[in-house]
Design an enzyme around this catalytic site. Structure first.
Site, mmCIF file in Angstrom:
data_model
loop_
_atom_site.group_PDB
_atom_site.id
_atom_site.type_symbol
_atom_site.label_atom_id
_atom_site.label_comp_id
_atom_site.label_asym_id
_atom_site.label_seq_id
_atom_site.Cartn_x
_atom_site.Cartn_y
_atom_site.Cartn_z
ATOM 1 N N GLY A 135 -29.010 55.912 -9.202
ATOM 2 C CA GLY A 135 -30.341 55.833 -8.583
ATOM 3 C C GLY A 135 -31.409 55.825 -9.668
ATOM 4 N N HIS A 136 -31.309 56.779 -10.604
ATOM 5 C CA HIS A 136 -32.243 56.811 -11.735
ATOM 6 C C HIS A 136 -32.123 55.519 -12.558
ATOM 7 C CE1 HIS A 136 -31.362 61.300 -11.300
ATOM 8 N NE2 HIS A 136 -32.669 61.251 -11.113
HETATM 9 P P1 AMP Z 1 -35.112 63.515 -9.649
HETATM 10 O O1 AMP Z 1 -34.460 63.495 -10.998
HETATM 11 O O2 AMP Z 1 -34.205 63.888 -8.534
HETATM 12 O O3 AMP Z 1 -36.415 64.253 -9.655
HETATM 13 O O4 AMP Z 1 -35.481 62.009 -9.349
HETATM 14 C C1 AMP Z 1 -36.215 61.241 -10.253
HETATM 15 C C2 AMP Z 1 -36.585 59.937 -9.591
HETATM 16 O O5 AMP Z 1 -35.389 59.257 -9.223
HETATM 17 C C3 AMP Z 1 -37.385 60.150 -8.301
HETATM 18 O O6 AMP Z 1 -38.378 59.147 -8.210
HETATM 19 C C4 AMP Z 1 -36.340 59.988 -7.230
HETATM 20 O O7 AMP Z 1 -36.850 59.561 -5.991
HETATM 21 C C5 AMP Z 1 -35.453 58.918 -7.852
HETATM 22 N N1 AMP Z 1 -34.128 58.958 -7.235
HETATM 23 C C6 AMP Z 1 -33.313 60.031 -7.081
HETATM 24 N N2 AMP Z 1 -32.202 59.695 -6.398
HETATM 25 C C7 AMP Z 1 -32.329 58.379 -6.098
HETATM 26 C C8 AMP Z 1 -31.519 57.438 -5.402
HETATM 27 N N3 AMP Z 1 -30.348 57.789 -4.841
HETATM 28 N N4 AMP Z 1 -31.953 56.170 -5.296
HETATM 29 C C9 AMP Z 1 -33.138 55.798 -5.837
HETATM 30 N N5 AMP Z 1 -33.950 56.633 -6.515
HETATM 31 C C10 AMP Z 1 -33.558 57.905 -6.642
#
Ligand code: AMP
Length: 286
Positions: A36-37
């Site tokens: 996702g990241h």
């Molecule tokens: P986090 O590290 O969880 O704070 O996420 C960092 C960024 O990655 C944020 O903008 C999240 O929305 C995005 N993100 C996390 N998981 C996913 C995913 N499965 N698909 C797309 N973007 C994601």
């Protein structure tokens, strides 16, 4: 690719890149990177000359009984993934670098932060907007990339950028899922093997909602009944919320039309997970 921990050093690098006419893309994360990241980093690399990925487990967005201490961390692994995505820099500050002694300034968006995750995690969005506002000032990106897995976060940040006249484009990116449908999350690693199977019910119940809407149902209450019924097939899941809201206002709606968000938050074992679907251009009946 460089790992930078100092705000001043990063600012100096960015200033030079901008003097050379480079467009800056930015992907803020809390690390333990997954596909996702990676999708965000890759998009940023395509659309910009120079890409900064921040990795910072931000303490101000966690409540006291939440999972700050057990949030997964692995900088070495993150470095490889960020590099594959085409990042130029990982910004990995310490908590002290971001919040030195005497730190007293916070950014708060009103109203939409009181709903959904804001209602169950008081102070969460205040922590998010504060850290992202700081990061925007440090990185001064042209474009910043956020995943729609955190759909409310995207809406809150778009509001912050608009209200505070910030010179950055917030770019929402689609949710990346595992092959079986589970939305990717750094927190998934904290699920037991049994809970990992149970967690599938989140995406399954959203798929059920999509199916019912495709069949013509527009009554939110009817859809919620079906979603809850699907979720109830996994009795260990503790539902935090299931809501059908207008994607602009985050107000609950009775009849689906326009752009609608169906969002779920639930605790599975010790892990709180969120998932959602966005239904676009819904005619009021079909
Ligand atoms: P986090 O590290 O969880 O704070 O996420 C960092 C960024 O990655 C944020 O903008 C999240 O929305 C995005 N993100 C996390 N998981 C996913 C995913 N499965 N698909 C797309 N973007 C994601």
């Amino acid at each position: 690719m460089k790992i930078i921990t100092s705000i001043d050093e990063l600012k100096t690098i960015i200033r030079k890149e901008k003097q050379n006419g480079k467009q800056i893309g930015f992907v803020p994360t809390m690390g333990y990177l997954h596909d996702g990241h990676l999708s965000l980093i890759e998009k940023a690399s395509i659309e910009n000359h120079f890409v900064v990925v921040s990795i910072f487990v931000n303490p101000t967005q966690f409540g006291i009984n939440e999972d700050f201490d057990v949030y997964p961390r692995d900088l070495e692994r993150d470095q490889k993934i960020a590099e594959i995505g085409g990042a130029n820099i990982i910004f990995h500050p310490t908590i002290k670098e971001m919040y030195p002694n005497g730190y007293r300034t916070y950014v708060e968006v009103e109203e939409i932060t009181e709903k959904l995750c804001g209602a169950s995690r008081p102070g969460h969005f205040r922590g998010v907007t504060t850290v992202v506002a700081k990061l925007f000032h440090i990185v001064t990106p042209h474009r910043a990339y956020f995943g729609l897995k955190d759909a409310q976060q995207v809406a809150v940040l778009q509001k912050m950028v608009k209200d505070l006249n910030m010179d950055v484009q917030v770019i929402p990116c689609p949710i990346v899922r595992e092959a079986d449908g589970l939305a990717m999350s750094s927190r998934n690693v904290n699920l037991s093997p049994q809970d990992r199977k149970t967690a599938l019910i989140l995406s399954k119940s959203l798929a059920k909602a999509k199916e019912i809407v495709a069949a013509g149902e527009r009554n939110a209450e009817m859809i919620l009944i079906q979603v809850k019924k699907t979720l109830a097939t996994e009795p260990t899941v503790i539902i935090d919320y299931i809501e059908i809201v207008d994607f602009e206002t985050f107000e609950r709606i009775d009849i689906l039309k326009g752009r609608v968000l169906i969002a779920i938050a639930a605790k599975i074992g010790k892990v709180r997970l969120i998932d959602n679907i966005i239904l676009e251009d819904l005619p009021s009946c079909i």
